[in-house]
Design an enzyme around this catalytic site. Structure first.
Site, PDB file in Angstrom:
ATOM      1  N   ASP A 305       1.017  -1.296   0.066  1.00 10.77           N
ATOM      2  CA  ASP A 305      -0.127   0.071  -0.154  1.00 10.77           C
ATOM      3  C   ASP A 305       1.041   1.386  -0.135  1.00 10.77           C
ATOM      4  O   ASP A 305       1.828   1.135   0.736  1.00 10.77           O
ATOM      5  CB  ASP A 305      -0.772  -0.017   1.342  1.00 10.77           C
ATOM      6  CG  ASP A 305      -1.956   1.267   1.301  1.00 10.77           C
ATOM      7  OD1 ASP A 305      -2.995   0.772   1.290  1.00 10.77           O
ATOM      8  OD2 ASP A 305      -1.593   2.297   1.618  1.00 10.77           O
ATOM      9  N   ASN A 313      -2.807  12.990  -3.848  1.00 10.62           N
ATOM     10  CA  ASN A 313      -3.989  13.663  -4.371  1.00 10.62           C
ATOM     11  C   ASN A 313      -4.318  15.104  -3.892  1.00 10.62           C
ATOM     12  O   ASN A 313      -4.450  15.865  -4.662  1.00 10.62           O
ATOM     13  CB  ASN A 313      -5.103  12.897  -3.839  1.00 10.62           C
ATOM     14  CG  ASN A 313      -5.264  11.583  -4.758  1.00 10.62           C
ATOM     15  OD1 ASN A 313      -4.767  11.483  -6.006  1.00 10.62           O
ATOM     16  ND2 ASN A 313      -5.930  10.279  -4.350  1.00 10.62           N
ATOM     17  N   ASP A 322      -3.498   9.537 -10.119  1.00 12.44           N
ATOM     18  CA  ASP A 322      -3.494   8.480 -11.072  1.00 12.44           C
ATOM     19  C   ASP A 322      -2.246   7.997 -11.589  1.00 12.44           C
ATOM     20  O   ASP A 322      -1.906   6.923 -11.846  1.00 12.44           O
ATOM     21  CB  ASP A 322      -4.711   8.667 -12.198  1.00 12.44           C
ATOM     22  CG  ASP A 322      -6.077   8.525 -11.492  1.00 12.44           C
ATOM     23  OD1 ASP A 322      -6.256   8.278 -10.358  1.00 12.44           O
ATOM     24  OD2 ASP A 322      -7.065   8.981 -12.443  1.00 12.44           O
ATOM     25  N   GLU A 349      -5.267   2.096  -3.505  1.00 13.19           N
ATOM     26  CA  GLU A 349      -3.833   2.228  -3.679  1.00 13.19           C
ATOM     27  C   GLU A 349      -3.030   1.015  -2.968  1.00 13.19           C
ATOM     28  O   GLU A 349      -2.237   0.945  -2.525  1.00 13.19           O
ATOM     29  CB  GLU A 349      -3.326   3.605  -3.390  1.00 13.19           C
ATOM     30  CG  GLU A 349      -4.074   4.262  -2.409  1.00 13.19           C
ATOM     31  CD  GLU A 349      -3.975   3.712  -0.910  1.00 13.19           C
ATOM     32  OE1 GLU A 349      -4.833   2.956  -0.381  1.00 13.19           O
ATOM     33  OE2 GLU A 349      -3.176   4.246   0.064  1.00 13.19           O
TER      34      GLU A 349
HETATM   35  P1  GH3 Z   1      -1.526   5.391   4.611  1.00 11.66           P
HETATM   36  O1  GH3 Z   1      -0.145   5.551   4.314  1.00 11.66           O
HETATM   37  O2  GH3 Z   1      -2.095   4.851   5.833  1.00 11.66           O
HETATM   38  O3  GH3 Z   1      -1.830   4.132   3.616  1.00 11.66           O
HETATM   39  O4  GH3 Z   1      -2.198   6.454   4.061  1.00 11.66           O
HETATM   40  P2  GH3 Z   1      -2.910   6.964   2.539  1.00 11.66           P
HETATM   41  O5  GH3 Z   1      -3.146   8.288   2.420  1.00 11.66           O
HETATM   42  O6  GH3 Z   1      -2.331   6.354   1.633  1.00 11.66           O
HETATM   43  O7  GH3 Z   1      -4.336   6.065   2.920  1.00 11.66           O
HETATM   44  P3  GH3 Z   1      -5.819   6.527   2.793  1.00 11.66           P
HETATM   45  O8  GH3 Z   1      -6.565   5.321   2.899  1.00 11.66           O
HETATM   46  O9  GH3 Z   1      -6.035   7.652   3.856  1.00 11.66           O
HETATM   47  O10 GH3 Z   1      -5.965   7.486   1.399  1.00 11.66           O
HETATM   48  C1  GH3 Z   1      -5.879   6.459   0.151  1.00 11.66           C
HETATM   49  C2  GH3 Z   1      -6.226   7.601  -0.842  1.00 11.66           C
HETATM   50  O11 GH3 Z   1      -6.372   6.802  -2.131  1.00 11.66           O
HETATM   51  C3  GH3 Z   1      -7.683   8.099  -0.827  1.00 11.66           C
HETATM   52  C4  GH3 Z   1      -8.368   7.869  -2.123  1.00 11.66           C
HETATM   53  O12 GH3 Z   1      -8.957   8.987  -2.780  1.00 11.66           O
HETATM   54  C5  GH3 Z   1      -6.991   7.541  -2.812  1.00 11.66           C
HETATM   55  N1  GH3 Z   1      -7.441   6.597  -4.139  1.00 11.66           N
HETATM   56  C6  GH3 Z   1      -7.746   5.510  -4.192  1.00 11.66           C
HETATM   57  N2  GH3 Z   1      -8.008   4.935  -5.260  1.00 11.66           N
HETATM   58  C7  GH3 Z   1      -7.661   6.184  -6.346  1.00 11.66           C
HETATM   59  C8  GH3 Z   1      -7.584   6.335  -7.537  1.00 11.66           C
HETATM   60  O13 GH3 Z   1      -7.814   5.443  -8.458  1.00 11.66           O
HETATM   61  N3  GH3 Z   1      -6.923   7.474  -8.208  1.00 11.66           N
HETATM   62  C9  GH3 Z   1      -6.445   8.241  -7.178  1.00 11.66           C
HETATM   63  N4  GH3 Z   1      -6.018   9.467  -7.677  1.00 11.66           N
HETATM   64  N5  GH3 Z   1      -6.643   8.189  -5.956  1.00 11.66           N
HETATM   65  C10 GH3 Z   1      -7.237   6.973  -5.501  1.00 11.66           C
HETATM   66 MG    MG Z   2      -1.880   4.177   1.619  1.00  8.60          MG
END
Ligand code: GH3
Ligand code: MG
Length: 442
Positions: A305, A313, A322, A349
């Site tokens: 992850d 983002n 992306d 992610e």
């Molecule tokens: P951590 O280190 O704890 O994993 O923190 P994090 O910020 O990576 O995790 P969190 O679950 O808080 O956020 C994950 C983010 O990933 C939120 C979501 O909007 C983003 N995301 C999920 N799928 C996609 C995608 O297909 N494209 C983009 N740009 N962002 C995505």
């Molecule tokens: Mg993450």
């Protein structure tokens, strides 16, 4: 539309708007063909067609050159049932509405001017005698074919090497100086791979053994000289039609196969990153586990992850986010074995890497290699290149593992728990552990 299309191509057209008008018209002037709407103001086309086959009407066209009156049904309701009904009462063809420019003409030409079907096709005639070439080529030209001529097998082979895509049929003499028709045929089939091309032999020999030899080298058919031109044309038409059908069929099969492959690829891949999706994982992971167990091999999973991806983002926008996801998968793809290991987009992610033939020790090395590669590779985006880190959790089993412990759920949950240990212990790290039984299903 129908009248205009046919008149534009030199057909004389009579028009009737009701069944009654049509029947009355036929008693005065018999056409070569009728196009008939299935629904008429005073009845239906099927009944009218049936009436035309009654003696009261057949007498009008029985004396015509063909002795029958072909009917093309034009219908808005193109169902199998309608077609069956139509063909049962003797329809020559069916056209469904809406039809397009050229459809009516094509259907009418097919029946009234069948010769026109050969227009646009190309033949190669091979014979060492110019007179013999002319005897074969001229009737073909009169049927509308474009005809090329060669005077022996060598010349024909050279010609076909360059032109085979344009040639629809080859008509060749058997005995010729230098290369004969048999060798030519063999080379066209074997060297140029022209398996569907119709090749007709012309020969003065009627010895059965020799005729059979021609089929052994790949002849489609033969004619014994002297032949009548009608027979040549008749055979040619059969083989050309069959070849065209085969060609169409191959094209259709090709495009269906391509579409099928595309649909399959779409159904198992994640559109953003191009790695596998969870649909694929659901089927493939079970298979992979079964294979490993059956062959007494190890198998490991790495769950990973991206760290603080939300910040990417938030700071650079979703589009850059992306691009980072794509770059992340590409970066990992370069560190695993192509065609053996595979990556699944597990969540937003979060990704899963399946590593066949890799034990718990091996997965530690792979995890560490991936972690370092991600950390050290700035990922290209439409803005600046971005550096990210990721956390990993890995587990697996070897041949000695208790079988009831080895389930998809146990593997995924253990790897996920280990990933979260990595997160809790500061991120950008790899945590590997033994497979733990959450449930004991087999
Ligand atoms: P951590 O280190 O704890 O994993 O923190 P994090 O910020 O990576 O995790 P969190 O679950 O808080 O956020 C994950 C983010 O990933 C939120 C979501 O909007 C983003 N995301 C999920 N799928 C996609 C995608 O297909 N494209 C983009 N740009 N962002 C995505
Ligand atoms: Mg993450």
């Amino acid at each position: 539309m129908i009248v205009r299309e046919l008149q534009d191509h030199n057909y004389t057209v009579l028009e009737a708007s009701t069944a009654e008008d049509a029947l009355e018209m036929i008693t005065r002037e018999v056409p070569d063909l009728i196009t008939l709407e299935t629904v008429l103001p005073d009845g239906d086309g099927f009944s009218l067609c049936k009436t035309l086959t009654e003696p009261g009407y057949t007498k009008y066209y029985a004396q015509s050159p063909t002795g029958h009156l072909p009917v093309i049904f034009i219908t808005e309701h193109d169902t199998l049932e309608e077609r069956r009904k139509g063909f049962e009462i003797g329809a020559a063809d069916f056209l469904a509405k809406p039809f397009y420019r050229g459809d009516v003409l094509k259907a009418v030409n097919n029946i009234v001017r069948p010769n026109k079907r050969l227009i646009g096709l190309t033949a190669l005639v091979v014979d060492d005698s110019q007179m013999a070439r002319r005897i074969s080529a001229e009737p073909l030209r009169r049927e509308g074919l474009t005809v090329f001529e060669c005077s022996d097998g060598d010349e024909a082979l050279c010609f076909m090497e360059k032109m085979h895509k344009k040639i629809d049929i080859v008509i060749t003499d058997l005995k010729m100086p230098k290369m004969g028709g048999d060798t030519l045929c063999l080379k066209l089939r074997q060297d140029l791979g022209l398996t569907d091309l119709p090749i007709i032999f012309l020969t003065a020999i009627s010895d059965h053994t020799l005729l059979l030899d021609m089929f052994k080298v790949g002849a489609t058919d033969y004619l014994v000289k002297p032949f009548v031109k009608e027979e040549l044309i008749a055979r040619l038409r059969v083989h050309l039609e069959r070849a065209q059908l085969t060609k169409n069929l191959r094209r259709i099969i090709g495009s269906l196969k391509k579409a099928n492959d595309e649909i399959r690829t779409l159904s198992i891949t994640d559109p953003l990153t191009g790695c596998y999706n969870r649909n694929y994982m659901g089927v493939q992971l079970k298979k992979e586990i079964r294979t490993a167990q059956r062959c007494k091999r190890s198998l490991s999973l790495l769950m990973c992850d991206i760290d603080h991806f939300k910040r990417v983002n938030d700071r650079y926008g979703h589009t850059v986010g992306d691009e980072v996801l794509k770059g992340f998968v590409e970066c990992m793809g370069g560190c695993i074995r192509a065609d053996i290991d595979w990556v699944v987009r597990f969540g937003g992610e979060e990704f899963l890497i399946v590593l066949p033939e890799t034990g718990v020790d091996g997965v530690r090395d792979v995890g560490e290699r991936l972690r370092r590669a991600v950390e050290e590779t700035p990922l290209k985006t439409s803005g600046d290149a971005l550096s990210i880190t990721a956390s990993f959790g890995g587990t697996g089993f070897g041949p000695g593992e208790p079988p009831n412990l080895i389930t998809v759920r146990n593997l995924l949950v253990t790897a996920d728990n280990l990933l979260y240990s990595s997160k809790n212990n500061g991120r950008n790290r790899v945590t590997i552990g033994p497979l733990i039984g959450i449930d004991a299903e087999s």
